[in-house]
Write a protein that holds these residues in place. Structure first.
Motif, PDB file in Angstrom:
ATOM      1  N   ALA A  25     -39.137  74.533  36.900  1.00  0.00           N
ATOM      2  CA  ALA A  25     -40.425  74.892  36.442  1.00  0.00           C
ATOM      3  C   ALA A  25     -41.031  75.942  37.047  1.00  0.00           C
ATOM      4  N   ASN A  45     -47.825  78.681  27.160  1.00  0.00           N
ATOM      5  CA  ASN A  45     -47.272  77.227  27.235  1.00  0.00           C
ATOM      6  C   ASN A  45     -45.876  76.955  27.903  1.00  0.00           C
ATOM      7  N   GLY A  46     -46.007  76.234  28.840  1.00  0.00           N
ATOM      8  CA  GLY A  46     -44.447  75.872  29.466  1.00  0.00           C
ATOM      9  C   GLY A  46     -44.120  76.897  30.614  1.00  0.00           C
ATOM     10  N   ALA A  47     -45.135  77.697  30.923  1.00  0.00           N
ATOM     11  CA  ALA A  47     -44.699  78.864  31.963  1.00  0.00           C
ATOM     12  C   ALA A  47     -44.897  78.304  33.482  1.00  0.00           C
ATOM     13  N   GLY A  48     -45.371  77.082  33.813  1.00  0.00           N
ATOM     14  CA  GLY A  48     -45.563  76.384  35.075  1.00  0.00           C
ATOM     15  C   GLY A  48     -46.869  75.995  35.644  1.00  0.00           C
ATOM     16  N   LYS A  49     -47.925  76.804  34.936  1.00  0.00           N
ATOM     17  CA  LYS A  49     -49.263  76.632  35.425  1.00  0.00           C
ATOM     18  C   LYS A  49     -49.557  75.137  35.834  1.00  0.00           C
ATOM     19  N   SER A  50     -49.432  74.327  35.022  1.00  0.00           N
ATOM     20  CA  SER A  50     -49.846  72.934  35.347  1.00  0.00           C
ATOM     21  C   SER A  50     -49.208  72.454  36.675  1.00  0.00           C
ATOM     22  N   THR A  51     -47.826  72.868  36.587  1.00  0.00           N
ATOM     23  CA  THR A  51     -47.150  72.239  37.792  1.00  0.00           C
ATOM     24  C   THR A  51     -47.583  72.871  39.004  1.00  0.00           C
TER      25      THR A  51
HETATM   26  P1  ADP Z   1     -47.848  75.083  31.659  1.00  0.00           P
HETATM   27  O1  ADP Z   1     -48.828  74.448  32.351  1.00  0.00           O
HETATM   28  O2  ADP Z   1     -47.753  76.352  32.165  1.00  0.00           O
HETATM   29  O3  ADP Z   1     -47.820  74.970  30.092  1.00  0.00           O
HETATM   30  P2  ADP Z   1     -46.034  73.159  32.989  1.00  0.00           P
HETATM   31  O4  ADP Z   1     -46.114  73.478  34.231  1.00  0.00           O
HETATM   32  O5  ADP Z   1     -46.693  72.154  32.304  1.00  0.00           O
HETATM   33  O6  ADP Z   1     -46.413  74.801  32.010  1.00  0.00           O
HETATM   34  O7  ADP Z   1     -44.374  72.907  32.553  1.00  0.00           O
HETATM   35  C1  ADP Z   1     -43.463  73.980  32.920  1.00  0.00           C
HETATM   36  C2  ADP Z   1     -41.846  73.468  32.536  1.00  0.00           C
HETATM   37  O8  ADP Z   1     -41.614  72.359  33.347  1.00  0.00           O
HETATM   38  C3  ADP Z   1     -41.934  73.135  31.245  1.00  0.00           C
HETATM   39  O9  ADP Z   1     -40.546  73.785  30.782  1.00  0.00           O
HETATM   40  C4  ADP Z   1     -42.261  71.939  31.089  1.00  0.00           C
HETATM   41  O10 ADP Z   1     -41.425  71.299  29.984  1.00  0.00           O
HETATM   42  C5  ADP Z   1     -41.494  71.230  32.337  1.00  0.00           C
HETATM   43  N1  ADP Z   1     -42.000  70.081  32.708  1.00  0.00           N
HETATM   44  C6  ADP Z   1     -43.321  70.046  33.154  1.00  0.00           C
HETATM   45  N2  ADP Z   1     -43.528  68.680  33.431  1.00  0.00           N
HETATM   46  C7  ADP Z   1     -42.158  68.117  33.743  1.00  0.00           C
HETATM   47  C8  ADP Z   1     -41.769  66.705  34.221  1.00  0.00           C
HETATM   48  N3  ADP Z   1     -42.611  65.973  34.811  1.00  0.00           N
HETATM   49  N4  ADP Z   1     -40.430  66.633  34.030  1.00  0.00           N
HETATM   50  C9  ADP Z   1     -39.803  67.657  33.430  1.00  0.00           C
HETATM   51  N5  ADP Z   1     -39.931  68.698  33.150  1.00  0.00           N
HETATM   52  C10 ADP Z   1     -41.433  68.967  33.216  1.00  0.00           C
END
Ligand code: ADP
Ligand code: ADP
Length: 230
Positions: A25, A45-51
């Motif tokens: 991520a 979406n899916g970039a890694g921001k929430s992570t």
């Molecule tokens: P954003 O906030 O930019 O949309 P995320 O950080 O939510 O991005 O997600 C980044 C990547 O990590 C995505 O491919 C997402 O599917 C994956 N991901 C997020 N949370 C989890 C998790 N708990 N387990 C596995 N993969 C995850």
């Protein structure tokens, strides 16, 4: 000293089973958030921001790299690092039968803020919720709940406030209101980090912008230079 320093941070989520390496991520991300400004973290979406935000919040562990908040390393000085940051999550979660005043007082208790130092009424006034101080959270509008979330994140007076997609799915009026609130907090000295996938929002509010895509940092520059490049 940076408000937030991110050095070579990688996050690979756990494998779902044999043959699955686990989702990468964040891939070796490094940047600094300088003190005092409004910093935009941009990406689809899916970039890694929430992570990344969850790592800052201490909710998700990184696989490698180092992060410090206000000079406090999140691994070695977790307590101080946590106190230096307030996180406004994307999802709204309140106990429906708590009032805004109780939400803030509970949060102050969680941070062990002494009674004399609590400022629940000031915070409610800052987010224009004074008249709802004693209403059940379930009776608040979506916009009121978002403002309450911001007040909740400021209870322990952190120098850095991080907002995860603060205006996703909100109407134009509420977006303006939230922008004004963010700008006012910044004028009062709070360093702001916000994630968004609206380039326009980042351009209007932020002095610096970092862009991540597929877990990689693809830009980290002033908004002015970013616009000049486009
Ligand atoms: P954003 O906030 O930019 O949309 P995320 O950080 O939510 O991005 O997600 C980044 C990547 O990590 C995505 O491919 C997402 O599917 C994956 N991901 C997020 N949370 C989890 C998790 N708990 N387990 C596995 N993969 C995850
Ligand atoms: P801990 O890891 O110390 O057990 P949690 O991360 O589980 O604490 O958080 C407990 C409560 O405090 C939750 O309501 C969470 O949303 C809130 N919280 C934690 N850290 C912050 C913060 N920096 N800003 C705002 N709310 C926070």
């Amino acid at each position: 000293q940076a408000a937030i320093s991110i050095r070579n941070v990688t996050k690979r989520y756990a494998s779902a089973g044999r043959g699955d390496p686990g989702k990468l991520a964040l891939d070796d991300i490094s940047f600094d958030v300088p003190q005092g400004g409004i910093f935009g973290l941009l990406g689809p979406n899916g970039a890694g921001k929430s992570t990344l935000i969850n790592i800052l919040a201490g909710l998700v562990g990184k696989s490698s790299g180092a992060v410090s908040i206000w000079g406090f390393d999140i691994d070695n000085d977790r307590r101080n690092a946590k106190r230096a940051i307030g996180i406004v999550p994307q999802e709204i979660v309140f106990d429906p039968f708590f009032t805004p005043y109780e939400v803030l007082e509970n949060q102050a208790g969680f941070y062990a803020v002494p009674k004399d130092d609590r400022r629940s009424h000031d915070l409610l006034s800052a987010v224009h919720l004074s008249d709802k101080a004693n209403a059940y959270a379930r009776t608040l509008s979506g916009g009121m709940k978002r403002r309450l979330l911001i007040a909740k994140a400021m209870v322990h007076s952190p120098p850095v406030l991080v907002l995860d997609e603060p205006t996703a799915g909100v109407d134009v009026d509420l977006r303006r209101q939230l922008w004004e609130l963010v700008m006012r907090l910044n004028e009062e000295g709070v360093t702001i980090v916000l994630t968004t996938h609206y380039l326009e929002e980042a351009e209007q509010l932020c002095e610096r912008i970092a862009i991540i895509n597929h877990g990689r940092l693809i830009a980290d520059t002033t908004t002015r230079d970013l616009i000049a490049m486009a």
